[in-house]
Design a protein around this motif. Structure first.
Motif, mmCIF file in Angstrom:
data_model
loop_
_atom_site.group_PDB
_atom_site.id
_atom_site.type_symbol
_atom_site.label_atom_id
_atom_site.label_comp_id
_atom_site.label_asym_id
_atom_site.label_seq_id
_atom_site.Cartn_x
_atom_site.Cartn_y
_atom_site.Cartn_z
ATOM 1 N N SER A 70 0.841 -1.182 0.000
ATOM 2 C CA SER A 70 0.000 0.000 0.000
ATOM 3 C C SER A 70 0.886 1.245 0.000
ATOM 4 N N PHE A 71 0.580 2.195 -0.874
ATOM 5 C CA PHE A 71 1.390 3.401 -0.997
ATOM 6 C C PHE A 71 1.405 4.230 0.286
ATOM 7 N N GLU A 72 0.368 4.102 1.117
ATOM 8 C CA GLU A 72 0.284 4.902 2.337
ATOM 9 C C GLU A 72 1.515 4.765 3.227
ATOM 10 N N LYS A 73 2.159 3.613 3.196
ATOM 11 C CA LYS A 73 3.277 3.376 4.119
ATOM 12 C C LYS A 73 4.589 4.017 3.662
ATOM 13 N N TYR A 74 4.652 4.484 2.429
ATOM 14 C CA TYR A 74 5.906 4.968 1.864
ATOM 15 C C TYR A 74 6.179 6.441 2.158
ATOM 16 N N HIS A 75 6.279 6.762 3.434
ATOM 17 C CA HIS A 75 6.653 8.120 3.841
ATOM 18 C C HIS A 75 7.105 8.086 5.277
ATOM 19 N N PRO A 76 7.951 8.991 5.716
ATOM 20 C CA PRO A 76 8.756 9.836 4.832
ATOM 21 C C PRO A 76 9.896 9.032 4.232
ATOM 22 N N ILE A 77 10.459 9.597 3.182
ATOM 23 C CA ILE A 77 11.663 9.045 2.555
ATOM 24 C C ILE A 77 12.748 10.100 2.751
ATOM 25 N N MET A 78 13.907 9.658 3.190
ATOM 26 C CA MET A 78 14.968 10.620 3.491
ATOM 27 C C MET A 78 16.191 10.380 2.630
ATOM 28 N N SER A 79 16.796 11.468 2.203
ATOM 29 C CA SER A 79 18.118 11.418 1.578
ATOM 30 C C SER A 79 19.076 12.038 2.589
ATOM 31 N N VAL A 80 20.273 12.309 2.198
ATOM 32 C CA VAL A 80 21.252 12.855 3.144
ATOM 33 C C VAL A 80 20.771 14.178 3.745
ATOM 34 N N HIS A 81 20.244 15.082 2.918
ATOM 35 C CA HIS A 81 19.883 16.421 3.386
ATOM 36 C C HIS A 81 18.383 16.729 3.355
ATOM 37 N N TYR A 82 17.589 15.888 2.697
ATOM 38 C CA TYR A 82 16.195 16.230 2.439
ATOM 39 C C TYR A 82 15.248 15.136 2.910
ATOM 40 N N THR A 83 14.027 15.558 3.212
ATOM 41 C CA THR A 83 12.953 14.634 3.567
ATOM 42 C C THR A 83 11.838 14.803 2.548
ATOM 43 N N MET A 84 11.395 13.690 1.991
ATOM 44 C CA MET A 84 10.260 13.683 1.083
ATOM 45 C C MET A 84 9.073 13.123 1.859
ATOM 46 N N ASP A 85 8.011 13.931 1.950
ATOM 47 C CA ASP A 85 6.842 13.516 2.712
ATOM 48 C C ASP A 85 5.581 13.999 2.006
ATOM 49 N N TRP A 86 4.440 13.485 2.468
ATOM 50 C CA TRP A 86 3.170 13.853 1.844
ATOM 51 C C TRP A 86 2.999 15.367 1.838
ATOM 52 N N LEU A 87 2.347 15.856 0.816
ATOM 53 C CA LEU A 87 2.114 17.303 0.706
ATOM 54 C C LEU A 87 1.297 17.843 1.878
ATOM 55 N N THR A 88 0.512 16.999 2.518
ATOM 56 C CA THR A 88 -0.304 17.447 3.654
ATOM 57 C C THR A 88 0.533 17.829 4.867
ATOM 58 N N THR A 89 1.816 17.481 4.872
ATOM 59 C CA THR A 89 2.674 17.835 6.012
ATOM 60 C C THR A 89 3.297 19.224 5.863
ATOM 61 N N PHE A 90 3.035 19.883 4.740
ATOM 62 C CA PHE A 90 3.614 21.203 4.466
ATOM 63 C C PHE A 90 2.550 22.282 4.550
ATOM 64 N N LYS A 91 2.983 23.515 4.764
ATOM 65 C CA LYS A 91 2.057 24.646 4.775
ATOM 66 C C LYS A 91 1.516 24.844 3.373
ATOM 67 N N ILE A 92 0.216 25.005 3.287
ATOM 68 C CA ILE A 92 -0.442 25.145 1.984
ATOM 69 C C ILE A 92 0.077 26.368 1.238
ATOM 70 N N LYS A 93 0.423 27.433 1.952
ATOM 71 C CA LYS A 93 0.937 28.639 1.279
ATOM 72 C C LYS A 93 2.272 28.368 0.599
ATOM 73 N N ASP A 94 3.078 27.468 1.174
ATOM 74 C CA ASP A 94 4.362 27.116 0.558
ATOM 75 C C ASP A 94 4.152 26.284 -0.701
ATOM 76 N N VAL A 95 3.231 25.332 -0.632
ATOM 77 C CA VAL A 95 2.920 24.512 -1.809
ATOM 78 C C VAL A 95 2.306 25.396 -2.893
ATOM 79 N N PHE A 96 1.471 26.343 -2.496
ATOM 80 C CA PHE A 96 0.864 27.263 -3.450
ATOM 81 C C PHE A 96 1.919 28.079 -4.196
ATOM 82 N N GLN A 97 2.961 28.501 -3.496
ATOM 83 C CA GLN A 97 4.027 29.269 -4.150
ATOM 84 C C GLN A 97 4.608 28.480 -5.327
ATOM 85 N N LEU A 98 4.796 27.193 -5.158
ATOM 86 C CA LEU A 98 5.296 26.335 -6.236
ATOM 87 C C LEU A 98 4.245 26.160 -7.320
#
Length: 191
Positions: free
Chosen positions: A3-31
């Motif tokens: 199930s895709f739900e379990k695949y978060h967060p994913i981390m690299s050396v410097h960055y974390t990839m996580d669901w968009l719901t964990t970020f401020k909507i205004k930041d996602v909107f800027q992109l």
């Protein structure tokens, strides 16, 4: 495939990839409101923050139904939202998928996506079990083309589609592909 739900967060050396719901909507909107980034990615730009809120909700529905994986990218040292990474358009047998990645204009050219791309491609191949991934982008996007070729992607075939950029110019699209076999012996891709 799990199930895709379990695949978060994913981390690299410097960055974390996580669901968009964990970020401020205004930041996602800027992109999502950046017309140039939207055109390069082949999507509509968001005109209002409510458009972005709907997009985030749709994204999570796609994740929950095992149809797409859509991540925000966070710098762990600053907690800044930097961009997004998507694995979607899976083939019926879930062996091939399209990827799309975007970085906020202020962070482009800083090597962020080089690190994120390796980690996410490794995840796609060695955790999800994909055999091939592809990217479609405007032929004029030299920055993304260099990133892809530096990471063993090859441009394939004649793609015969075009995209209109914000300045009104029409540019042909190109398709890049990468197979799991091509990076199987590359340690920096292993998940």
């Amino acid at each position: 495939m799990q199930s895709f739900e379990k695949y978060h967060p994913i981390m690299s050396v410097h960055y974390t990839m996580d669901w968009l719901t964990t970020f401020k909507i205004k930041d996602v909107f800027q992109l999502r409101a950046d017309q140039q980034i939207a055109a390069e990615s082949g999507r509509q730009f968001d005109q209002k923050i409510t458009d972005t809120a709907r997009y985030v909700n749709r994204s999570m529905r796609l994740v929950m139904s095992n149809n797409a994986l859509l991540y925000g990218i966070k710098d762990r040292s600053t907690n800044d939202f930097l961009g997004s990474f998507c694995i979607w358009n899976f083939s019926e047998k879930k062996t091939v998928a399209q990827i799309r990645f975007e970085t906020l204009a202020a962070y482009q050219g800083q090597g962020i996506m080089s690190e994120v791309l390796k980690r996410m491609i490794g995840f796609a191949f060695f955790e999800l079990g994909l055999k091939r991934v592809y990217v479609i982008l405007p032929a004029s996007n030299d920055r993304a083309a260099k990133l892809l070729t530096a990471n063993f992607f090859t441009q394939v075939g004649d793609y015969r589609h075009e995209r209109t950029l914000p300045d009104g110019s029409k540019v042909p699209l190109v398709r890049y592909e990468l197979t799991a076999e091509a990076v199987a012996d590359k340690d920096d891709f292993h998940f």
